[in-house]
Design a protein around this motif. Structure first.
Motif, PDB file in Angstrom:
ATOM      1  N   ILE A  12       4.085  15.260  20.709  1.00  0.00           N
ATOM      2  CA  ILE A  12       4.055  15.485  19.275  1.00  0.00           C
ATOM      3  C   ILE A  12       3.102  14.522  18.296  1.00  0.00           C
ATOM      4  CG2 ILE A  12       5.357  15.520  17.223  1.00  0.00           C
ATOM      5  CD1 ILE A  12       7.981  16.229  18.951  1.00  0.00           C
ATOM      6  N   HIS A  13       3.160  13.148  18.831  1.00  0.00           N
ATOM      7  CA  HIS A  13       2.388  12.225  18.206  1.00  0.00           C
ATOM      8  C   HIS A  13       0.886  12.248  18.784  1.00  0.00           C
ATOM      9  CE1 HIS A  13       1.224   8.360  16.159  1.00  0.00           C
ATOM     10  NE2 HIS A  13       0.760   7.872  17.580  1.00  0.00           N
ATOM     11  N   ARG A  14       0.800  12.326  20.243  1.00  0.00           N
ATOM     12  CA  ARG A  14      -0.614  12.213  20.521  1.00  0.00           C
ATOM     13  C   ARG A  14      -1.616  13.503  20.644  1.00  0.00           C
ATOM     14  NH1 ARG A  14      -0.609   7.525  25.252  1.00  0.00           N
ATOM     15  NH2 ARG A  14       0.942   6.216  24.274  1.00  0.00           N
ATOM     16  N   LEU A  15      -0.938  14.584  20.943  1.00  0.00           N
ATOM     17  CA  LEU A  15      -1.423  15.708  21.153  1.00  0.00           C
ATOM     18  C   LEU A  15      -2.467  16.084  19.988  1.00  0.00           C
ATOM     19  CD1 LEU A  15      -2.385  18.064  22.972  1.00  0.00           C
ATOM     20  CD2 LEU A  15      -0.459  19.251  22.232  1.00  0.00           C
ATOM     21  N   PRO A  16      -2.203  16.088  18.638  1.00  0.00           N
ATOM     22  CA  PRO A  16      -2.961  16.358  17.727  1.00  0.00           C
ATOM     23  C   PRO A  16      -4.030  15.318  17.671  1.00  0.00           C
ATOM     24  CG  PRO A  16      -0.685  16.359  16.880  1.00  0.00           C
ATOM     25  CD  PRO A  16      -0.711  15.916  18.244  1.00  0.00           C
ATOM     26  N   LYS A  17      -3.726  14.123  17.752  1.00  0.00           N
ATOM     27  CA  LYS A  17      -4.826  12.983  17.790  1.00  0.00           C
ATOM     28  C   LYS A  17      -6.071  13.365  18.972  1.00  0.00           C
ATOM     29  CE  LYS A  17      -1.786   9.432  15.721  1.00  0.00           C
ATOM     30  NZ  LYS A  17      -2.363   9.187  14.666  1.00  0.00           N
ATOM     31  N   MET A  18      -5.515  13.687  20.118  1.00  0.00           N
ATOM     32  CA  MET A  18      -6.306  14.027  21.296  1.00  0.00           C
ATOM     33  C   MET A  18      -7.041  15.414  20.673  1.00  0.00           C
ATOM     34  SD  MET A  18      -3.379  13.742  24.131  1.00  0.00           S
ATOM     35  CE  MET A  18      -4.409  14.886  25.542  1.00  0.00           C
ATOM     36  N   MET A  19      -6.730  16.151  20.039  1.00  0.00           N
ATOM     37  CA  MET A  19      -7.482  17.263  19.659  1.00  0.00           C
ATOM     38  C   MET A  19      -8.613  16.654  18.481  1.00  0.00           C
ATOM     39  SD  MET A  19      -4.271  19.900  19.150  1.00  0.00           S
ATOM     40  CE  MET A  19      -5.090  21.281  18.127  1.00  0.00           C
ATOM     41  N   GLU A  20      -8.068  15.996  17.588  1.00  0.00           N
ATOM     42  CA  GLU A  20      -9.114  15.531  16.746  1.00  0.00           C
ATOM     43  C   GLU A  20     -10.101  14.734  17.419  1.00  0.00           C
ATOM     44  OE1 GLU A  20      -6.859  13.126  13.770  1.00  0.00           O
ATOM     45  OE2 GLU A  20      -5.698  14.832  13.014  1.00  0.00           O
TER      46      GLU A  20
ATOM     47  N   TRP B  38     -12.422  17.213  18.937  1.00  0.00           N
ATOM     48  CA  TRP B  38     -13.274  17.967  17.831  1.00  0.00           C
ATOM     49  C   TRP B  38     -14.422  16.945  17.216  1.00  0.00           C
ATOM     50  CZ3 TRP B  38      -8.231  19.898  14.892  1.00  0.00           C
ATOM     51  CH2 TRP B  38      -7.805  20.616  15.362  1.00  0.00           C
ATOM     52  N   ALA B  39     -13.955  15.794  17.207  1.00  0.00           N
ATOM     53  CA  ALA B  39     -15.027  14.812  16.688  1.00  0.00           C
ATOM     54  C   ALA B  39     -16.108  14.533  17.485  1.00  0.00           C
ATOM     55  CB  ALA B  39     -14.453  13.267  16.130  1.00  0.00           C
ATOM     56  N   ALA B  40     -16.005  14.571  18.938  1.00  0.00           N
ATOM     57  CA  ALA B  40     -16.720  14.559  19.941  1.00  0.00           C
ATOM     58  C   ALA B  40     -17.848  15.575  20.215  1.00  0.00           C
ATOM     59  CB  ALA B  40     -16.312  14.152  21.168  1.00  0.00           C
ATOM     60  N   GLN B  41     -17.167  16.797  19.833  1.00  0.00           N
ATOM     61  CA  GLN B  41     -17.958  18.098  20.064  1.00  0.00           C
ATOM     62  C   GLN B  41     -19.018  18.104  18.590  1.00  0.00           C
ATOM     63  OE1 GLN B  41     -14.937  21.307  20.139  1.00  0.00           O
ATOM     64  NE2 GLN B  41     -14.611  21.022  22.361  1.00  0.00           N
ATOM     65  N   CYS B  42     -18.537  17.690  17.274  1.00  0.00           N
ATOM     66  CA  CYS B  42     -19.243  17.631  16.164  1.00  0.00           C
ATOM     67  C   CYS B  42     -20.307  16.752  16.443  1.00  0.00           C
ATOM     68  CB  CYS B  42     -18.528  17.365  14.995  1.00  0.00           C
ATOM     69  SG  CYS B  42     -17.257  18.661  14.407  1.00  0.00           S
ATOM     70  N   ALA B  43     -20.136  15.733  16.958  1.00  0.00           N
ATOM     71  CA  ALA B  43     -21.201  14.750  17.115  1.00  0.00           C
ATOM     72  C   ALA B  43     -22.323  14.971  18.005  1.00  0.00           C
ATOM     73  CB  ALA B  43     -20.519  13.261  17.818  1.00  0.00           C
ATOM     74  N   GLU B  44     -21.711  15.804  19.004  1.00  0.00           N
ATOM     75  CA  GLU B  44     -22.692  16.291  20.170  1.00  0.00           C
ATOM     76  C   GLU B  44     -23.632  17.337  19.742  1.00  0.00           C
ATOM     77  OE1 GLU B  44     -22.327  18.080  24.815  1.00  0.00           O
ATOM     78  OE2 GLU B  44     -20.671  17.805  23.630  1.00  0.00           O
ATOM     79  N   LEU B  45     -23.032  18.250  18.828  1.00  0.00           N
ATOM     80  CA  LEU B  45     -23.736  19.381  17.998  1.00  0.00           C
ATOM     81  C   LEU B  45     -24.829  18.634  17.140  1.00  0.00           C
ATOM     82  CD1 LEU B  45     -21.033  21.959  17.461  1.00  0.00           C
ATOM     83  CD2 LEU B  45     -22.929  22.232  19.028  1.00  0.00           C
ATOM     84  N   ARG B  46     -24.448  17.562  16.584  1.00  0.00           N
ATOM     85  CA  ARG B  46     -25.438  17.024  15.686  1.00  0.00           C
ATOM     86  C   ARG B  46     -26.464  16.054  16.446  1.00  0.00           C
ATOM     87  NH1 ARG B  46     -20.592  15.726  12.712  1.00  0.00           N
ATOM     88  NH2 ARG B  46     -20.662  13.590  13.635  1.00  0.00           N
ATOM     89  N   GLY B  47     -26.486  15.852  17.647  1.00  0.00           N
ATOM     90  CA  GLY B  47     -27.269  15.293  18.597  1.00  0.00           C
ATOM     91  C   GLY B  47     -27.230  13.831  18.550  1.00  0.00           C
TER      92      GLY B  47
ATOM     93  N   GLU C 177     -12.810   5.971  24.667  1.00  0.00           N
ATOM     94  CA  GLU C 177     -11.612   5.027  24.816  1.00  0.00           C
ATOM     95  C   GLU C 177     -10.664   6.069  25.601  1.00  0.00           C
ATOM     96  OE1 GLU C 177      -7.896   2.761  22.581  1.00  0.00           O
ATOM     97  OE2 GLU C 177      -9.814   3.540  21.659  1.00  0.00           O
ATOM     98  N   ARG C 178      -9.878   5.574  26.659  1.00  0.00           N
ATOM     99  CA  ARG C 178      -8.965   6.427  27.403  1.00  0.00           C
ATOM    100  C   ARG C 178      -7.789   6.636  26.238  1.00  0.00           C
ATOM    101  NH1 ARG C 178      -6.841   5.004  33.035  1.00  0.00           N
ATOM    102  NH2 ARG C 178      -6.140   7.393  32.514  1.00  0.00           N
ATOM    103  N   TYR C 179      -7.215   8.035  26.023  1.00  0.00           N
ATOM    104  CA  TYR C 179      -6.358   8.303  25.105  1.00  0.00           C
ATOM    105  C   TYR C 179      -5.987   9.596  25.762  1.00  0.00           C
ATOM    106  CZ  TYR C 179      -3.523   8.579  20.964  1.00  0.00           C
ATOM    107  OH  TYR C 179      -2.451   8.637  20.062  1.00  0.00           O
ATOM    108  N   ASN C 180      -4.659   9.620  26.127  1.00  0.00           N
ATOM    109  CA  ASN C 180      -3.890  10.983  26.576  1.00  0.00           C
ATOM    110  C   ASN C 180      -2.627  10.873  26.401  1.00  0.00           C
ATOM    111  OD1 ASN C 180      -3.241   9.523  28.840  1.00  0.00           O
ATOM    112  ND2 ASN C 180      -5.363   9.693  29.662  1.00  0.00           N
ATOM    113  N   LEU C 181      -1.887  11.473  27.291  1.00  0.00           N
ATOM    114  CA  LEU C 181      -0.288  11.458  27.009  1.00  0.00           C
ATOM    115  C   LEU C 181       0.182  10.302  27.848  1.00  0.00           C
ATOM    116  CD1 LEU C 181       0.638  15.511  27.239  1.00  0.00           C
ATOM    117  CD2 LEU C 181       0.397  13.935  25.105  1.00  0.00           C
TER     118      LEU C 181
END
Length: 284
Positions: free
Chosen positions: A31-39, A42-51, A58-62
């Motif tokens: 409950i605490h970490r999955l939304p943060k992992m999603m964020e 998404w931030a990594a995907q946006c950065a990649e799209l912006r080039g 940093e390793r961050y998972n369950l």
């Protein structure tokens, strides 16, 4: 051990309840970490799209990093992570800095343990119990994530949908045809409500995660129990929404998560859905 679990419902309920407490502790992490992992994703995907140049993530998972106090960074030891008991022993405060620890952690653990024991009493030992436990655990996690973030992650709803269909290949809960129709109908009912509301108001009435969650419930329970799930979740959701607006001055435009009501209705229908439906039809 297996023979004892099969022969003694009380022993099965105790063991399953203890397992539920442990799972509830893990669900707090989800409950605490999955939304943060999603964020982060998404931030990594946006950065990649912006080039943009992506830094080494940093390793961050369950599992990684270990749980720690957000106030002082104190690492939570095994003895401090015993479900419910540790929170009571620590009096709801961090051992390192005495910062308060939310009471929701033991609530999730106790709720998961109680629901797990209840499922054992209802289903007894066997595959239906295993399916009911996973169904319940995922719904608990989804409900609290939706309460926190108004998000229902695909990582929870879609695997739950496929698991329901797979379990019903052999008719664990309902015939496969009922499960397939239930999954499709569950999605389409809320999708049509969403489209109708948007057509009338120009606003989004709910998120697509709600469609997927009801589809997953339909995959487990079949199409015949969908009316009771929709009725219960809608009535309770409407009552809570009105209460929030009237008593808590909750703004009409502020979104109210629907996932918790769907989850509660799904668990209710799993155990008592058939009898409730018969009573409802008899009263008409």
């Amino acid at each position: 051990m297996i023979e004892l679990l099969q022969s003694s419902t009380a022993f099965l309920a105790i063991v399953t309840g203890l397992l539920g407490l442990l799972v509830g502790s893990f669900l707090n992490v989800v409950i605490h970490r999955l939304p943060k992992m999603m964020e982060r994703e998404w931030a990594a995907q946006c950065a990649e799209l912006r080039g943009e140049e992506l830094p080494a993530p940093e390793r961050y998972n369950l599992v990684v990093p270990r749980s720690a106090c957000p106030s002082c960074g104190h690492r939570i030891s095994a003895i401090e992570n015993i479900p419910v008991v540790s929170w009571l022993a620590l009096r709801g405060r961090c051992r390192g800095c005495r910062a308060p620890i939310s009471a929701r952690y033991p609530v999730v653990e106790a709720l998961t343990g109680a629901l797990s024991a209840g499922m054992a009493l209802h289903f007894g030992f066997g595959l239906p119990l295993a399916g009911a436990l996973v169904f319940t655990w995922v719904l608990v996690a989804a409900a609290f994530i939706d309460l926190d973030t108004t998000l229902l992650p695909d990582d929870l709803t879609l695997p739950l949908l496929w698991l329901g269909l797979l379990l019903n290949l052999g008719g664990t809960f309902v015939p496969l045809s009922d499960a397939v129709i239930g999954a499709a109908a569950g999605y389409m009912v809320l999708w049509l409500v969403y489209q109708g509301f948007k057509l009338l108001t120009g606003k989004d009435g709910m998120g697509f995660g709600d469609f997927k969650l009801l589809a997953a419930i339909g995959a487990f329970l079949g199409w015949k129990l969908l009316p009771i799930v929709i009725l219960f979740s809608s009535v309770v959701g409407a009552a809570v929404g009105i209460a929030l607006i009237v008593f808590a001055r909750h703004g009409r435009s502020t979104p109210i998560p629907f996932g918790p009501y769907l989850a509660a209705a799904g668990v209710l229908a799993l155990v008592w859905g058939d009898s409730l439906t018969r009573q409802w039809l008899a009263s008409l």
